[in-house]
Design a protein around this motif. Sequence first.
Motif, PDB file in Angstrom:
ATOM      1  N   GLY A 189       0.840  -1.203   0.000  1.00  0.00           N
ATOM      2  CA  GLY A 189       0.000   0.000   0.000  1.00  0.00           C
ATOM      3  C   GLY A 189       0.868   1.244   0.000  1.00  0.00           C
ATOM      4  O   GLY A 189       0.993   1.932   1.024  1.00  0.00           O
ATOM      5  N   TYR A 190       1.468   1.555  -1.149  1.00  0.00           N
ATOM      6  CA  TYR A 190       2.456   2.618  -1.219  1.00  0.00           C
ATOM      7  C   TYR A 190       1.890   3.982  -0.839  1.00  0.00           C
ATOM      8  O   TYR A 190       2.575   4.809  -0.261  1.00  0.00           O
ATOM      9  CB  TYR A 190       3.040   2.681  -2.636  1.00  0.00           C
ATOM     10  CG  TYR A 190       3.679   1.402  -3.081  1.00  0.00           C
ATOM     11  CD1 TYR A 190       4.862   0.950  -2.502  1.00  0.00           C
ATOM     12  CD2 TYR A 190       3.095   0.624  -4.075  1.00  0.00           C
ATOM     13  CE1 TYR A 190       5.454  -0.241  -2.908  1.00  0.00           C
ATOM     14  CE2 TYR A 190       3.676  -0.573  -4.483  1.00  0.00           C
ATOM     15  CZ  TYR A 190       4.843  -0.995  -3.899  1.00  0.00           C
ATOM     16  OH  TYR A 190       5.421  -2.173  -4.287  1.00  0.00           O
ATOM     17  N   LEU A 191       0.625   4.227  -1.167  1.00  0.00           N
ATOM     18  CA  LEU A 191       0.012   5.526  -0.877  1.00  0.00           C
ATOM     19  C   LEU A 191      -1.067   5.429   0.189  1.00  0.00           C
ATOM     20  O   LEU A 191      -1.841   6.365   0.381  1.00  0.00           O
ATOM     21  CB  LEU A 191      -0.569   6.130  -2.167  1.00  0.00           C
ATOM     22  CG  LEU A 191       0.432   6.396  -3.299  1.00  0.00           C
ATOM     23  CD1 LEU A 191      -0.282   6.959  -4.522  1.00  0.00           C
ATOM     24  CD2 LEU A 191       1.535   7.347  -2.838  1.00  0.00           C
ATOM     25  N   GLY A 192      -1.122   4.284   0.845  1.00  0.00           N
ATOM     26  CA  GLY A 192      -2.116   4.128   1.898  1.00  0.00           C
ATOM     27  C   GLY A 192      -3.507   3.851   1.359  1.00  0.00           C
ATOM     28  O   GLY A 192      -3.702   3.559   0.172  1.00  0.00           O
ATOM     29  N   ALA A 202      -9.944   1.536   0.821  1.00  0.00           N
ATOM     30  CA  ALA A 202      -9.485   0.967  -0.446  1.00  0.00           C
ATOM     31  C   ALA A 202      -8.093   1.494  -0.746  1.00  0.00           C
ATOM     32  O   ALA A 202      -7.754   2.641  -0.423  1.00  0.00           O
ATOM     33  CB  ALA A 202     -10.449   1.324  -1.585  1.00  0.00           C
ATOM     34  N   ASP A 203      -7.277   0.659  -1.366  1.00  0.00           N
ATOM     35  CA  ASP A 203      -5.907   1.007  -1.708  1.00  0.00           C
ATOM     36  C   ASP A 203      -5.889   2.098  -2.774  1.00  0.00           C
ATOM     37  O   ASP A 203      -6.501   1.961  -3.848  1.00  0.00           O
ATOM     38  CB  ASP A 203      -5.174  -0.243  -2.204  1.00  0.00           C
ATOM     39  CG  ASP A 203      -3.779   0.062  -2.685  1.00  0.00           C
ATOM     40  OD1 ASP A 203      -3.029   0.687  -1.938  1.00  0.00           O
ATOM     41  OD2 ASP A 203      -3.446  -0.334  -3.819  1.00  0.00           O
ATOM     42  N   VAL A 204      -5.163   3.183  -2.526  1.00  0.00           N
ATOM     43  CA  VAL A 204      -5.138   4.326  -3.439  1.00  0.00           C
ATOM     44  C   VAL A 204      -4.478   3.951  -4.766  1.00  0.00           C
ATOM     45  O   VAL A 204      -4.962   4.329  -5.845  1.00  0.00           O
ATOM     46  CB  VAL A 204      -4.398   5.514  -2.787  1.00  0.00           C
ATOM     47  CG1 VAL A 204      -4.219   6.656  -3.788  1.00  0.00           C
ATOM     48  CG2 VAL A 204      -5.169   6.008  -1.569  1.00  0.00           C
ATOM     49  N   VAL A 205      -3.374   3.193  -4.718  1.00  0.00           N
ATOM     50  CA  VAL A 205      -2.670   2.827  -5.949  1.00  0.00           C
ATOM     51  C   VAL A 205      -3.579   2.018  -6.871  1.00  0.00           C
ATOM     52  O   VAL A 205      -3.635   2.252  -8.083  1.00  0.00           O
ATOM     53  CB  VAL A 205      -1.388   2.040  -5.620  1.00  0.00           C
ATOM     54  CG1 VAL A 205      -0.759   1.476  -6.895  1.00  0.00           C
ATOM     55  CG2 VAL A 205      -0.392   2.919  -4.891  1.00  0.00           C
ATOM     56  N   THR A 206      -4.331   1.077  -6.298  1.00  0.00           N
ATOM     57  CA  THR A 206      -5.228   0.263  -7.115  1.00  0.00           C
ATOM     58  C   THR A 206      -6.312   1.127  -7.753  1.00  0.00           C
ATOM     59  O   THR A 206      -6.670   0.936  -8.926  1.00  0.00           O
ATOM     60  CB  THR A 206      -5.877  -0.837  -6.254  1.00  0.00           C
ATOM     61  OG1 THR A 206      -4.851  -1.604  -5.624  1.00  0.00           O
ATOM     62  CG2 THR A 206      -6.733  -1.761  -7.109  1.00  0.00           C
ATOM     63  N   GLN A 258     -13.153  -3.403  -6.114  1.00  0.00           N
ATOM     64  CA  GLN A 258     -13.273  -4.583  -5.261  1.00  0.00           C
ATOM     65  C   GLN A 258     -11.897  -5.121  -4.865  1.00  0.00           C
ATOM     66  O   GLN A 258     -11.682  -5.526  -3.721  1.00  0.00           O
ATOM     67  CB  GLN A 258     -14.078  -5.674  -5.979  1.00  0.00           C
ATOM     68  CG  GLN A 258     -15.542  -5.309  -6.233  1.00  0.00           C
ATOM     69  CD  GLN A 258     -16.331  -5.165  -4.940  1.00  0.00           C
ATOM     70  OE1 GLN A 258     -16.208  -4.165  -4.229  1.00  0.00           O
ATOM     71  NE2 GLN A 258     -17.139  -6.159  -4.626  1.00  0.00           N
ATOM     72  N   LEU A 259     -10.958  -5.126  -5.818  1.00  0.00           N
ATOM     73  CA  LEU A 259      -9.600  -5.557  -5.485  1.00  0.00           C
ATOM     74  C   LEU A 259      -8.958  -4.608  -4.478  1.00  0.00           C
ATOM     75  O   LEU A 259      -8.252  -5.034  -3.562  1.00  0.00           O
ATOM     76  CB  LEU A 259      -8.750  -5.621  -6.758  1.00  0.00           C
ATOM     77  CG  LEU A 259      -9.096  -6.721  -7.763  1.00  0.00           C
ATOM     78  CD1 LEU A 259      -8.249  -6.571  -9.021  1.00  0.00           C
ATOM     79  CD2 LEU A 259      -8.904  -8.101  -7.169  1.00  0.00           C
ATOM     80  N   ALA A 260      -9.217  -3.308  -4.647  1.00  0.00           N
ATOM     81  CA  ALA A 260      -8.653  -2.328  -3.718  1.00  0.00           C
ATOM     82  C   ALA A 260      -9.239  -2.473  -2.327  1.00  0.00           C
ATOM     83  O   ALA A 260      -8.569  -2.211  -1.325  1.00  0.00           O
ATOM     84  CB  ALA A 260      -8.911  -0.915  -4.254  1.00  0.00           C
ATOM     85  N   ARG A 261     -10.476  -2.904  -2.243  1.00  0.00           N
ATOM     86  CA  ARG A 261     -11.105  -3.076  -0.936  1.00  0.00           C
ATOM     87  C   ARG A 261     -10.578  -4.313  -0.214  1.00  0.00           C
ATOM     88  O   ARG A 261     -10.500  -4.324   1.016  1.00  0.00           O
ATOM     89  CB  ARG A 261     -12.628  -3.200  -1.107  1.00  0.00           C
ATOM     90  CG  ARG A 261     -13.333  -1.917  -1.520  1.00  0.00           C
ATOM     91  CD  ARG A 261     -14.798  -2.187  -1.742  1.00  0.00           C
ATOM     92  NE  ARG A 261     -15.418  -2.696  -0.514  1.00  0.00           N
ATOM     93  CZ  ARG A 261     -16.539  -3.421  -0.496  1.00  0.00           C
ATOM     94  NH1 ARG A 261     -17.137  -3.747  -1.633  1.00  0.00           N
ATOM     95  NH2 ARG A 261     -17.032  -3.822   0.645  1.00  0.00           N
TER      96      ARG A 261
END
Length: 421
Positions: A189-192, A202-206, A258-261
């Motif tokens: 999670g590079y950007l949180g 949810a993942d910001v990069v995704t 959904q992947l980011a979650r």
Amino acid sequence: MASVAPTGSTAPTSKALPADMQSPPERPLSHRFSINLRQSGIYVAFALIVALFTGLTGGQLLAPQNISNIMVQNSYILILAIGMILIIIAGHVDLSAGSVVAATGAVAAVLMVENHVPWPLAAGITVVVGALIGAWQGFWVAYFRIPAFIVTLAGMLLFRAVTLTILGNQGIGPFPDEVRTLANGFTEGYLGNIRLGALGGADVVTLLVGAASVAGIVATQWRARAARLRYRQQVDALPVFVAKLAAASAVVMFILVQLARFKNLPWVLILLTALSLGYTLMTNRTIFGRHIYAVGGNVHAAMLSGIKVSWVTFWIFVNMGVLAAVAGIIFAGRLNQAGPTAGINFELDAIAAAFIGGAAVQGGVGKVAGAITGGLIMGVINNGMSLIGSPSERVMLVKGLVLLAAVAFDVWSKRRAGATR
């Protein structure tokens, strides 16, 4: 004596151009709404299958973790499907892919686990071994003119025997952490994370990757539509085009959200996306890609037009060996060991994915995106029926019927097209 123009006619004021030098009449632009079942039917079928299993599983199919599982669990089949679609487009088939997956996985295990070769070097050597296996089979098909069915059937037995010889009928593991991460892991999670209201974090990069993907889809499709308009070809009316584009973008963004979650982007999905984009560009934009279609469409016409048919055939089998080696590393890393039974029936799943995705039985037709979609259909059927507790024999029954229906549709559409000419 001067000639007189016939009554009722007008003498031309200038000499008419020959027929072959006259400009063709401009065709009016045509805007329409229609669905080409040959090209778009697979995507409609995929949407219906997803909707069916979403209802049967009470929404579990589209849960974040389950979507991630579908992507990761079917990654090696999708990688094989990319290579298989090229072989089928060229009018051949490869029955040895599963055995090559097992053999290259065994080579990777011996290098990484038993001899402690650094994993990047070991992976590179394994890919070279896969290329040599592909070259071996391509040589017999391309230059000895032995049917690919026979050569790869022999290869299926030969490379399974090689696997058993290398492994000594036992598994070898565990693999280095980096290989396991490639097969099963996720990006950091590079950007949180960011809050998405009721959906949670949810993942910001995704999410950024999803937004970039949507932007790429919009730009590509808009340019394609503009090109067709310049050549005065049929296109969808603008509202219909925008609606289709919005639907495709919504699907892509939904999957990425959904992947980011769940976690972040699976590394294997990044690899698969890179392969899909690269091979799509190769088949659509390069001379070699056009030659593959020409060989599968009419091999005699391809030879007469100067295409090196044997050369094309040889290299698509080399490519299949390379992708089988990549799939072998991914599969071994996912199981954390190389086993003698690895890859059984993988070639059948890859062939089914290609045909379900729209490849023609006689060759000359097919797309990488279609093969990926066909593989995902098989994955959704496996996953959905597992969620509802269906026995394995029922899963095989449904997959067999879906494959038969896809090939029957291909035959029917060709006969229908021939009857309307």
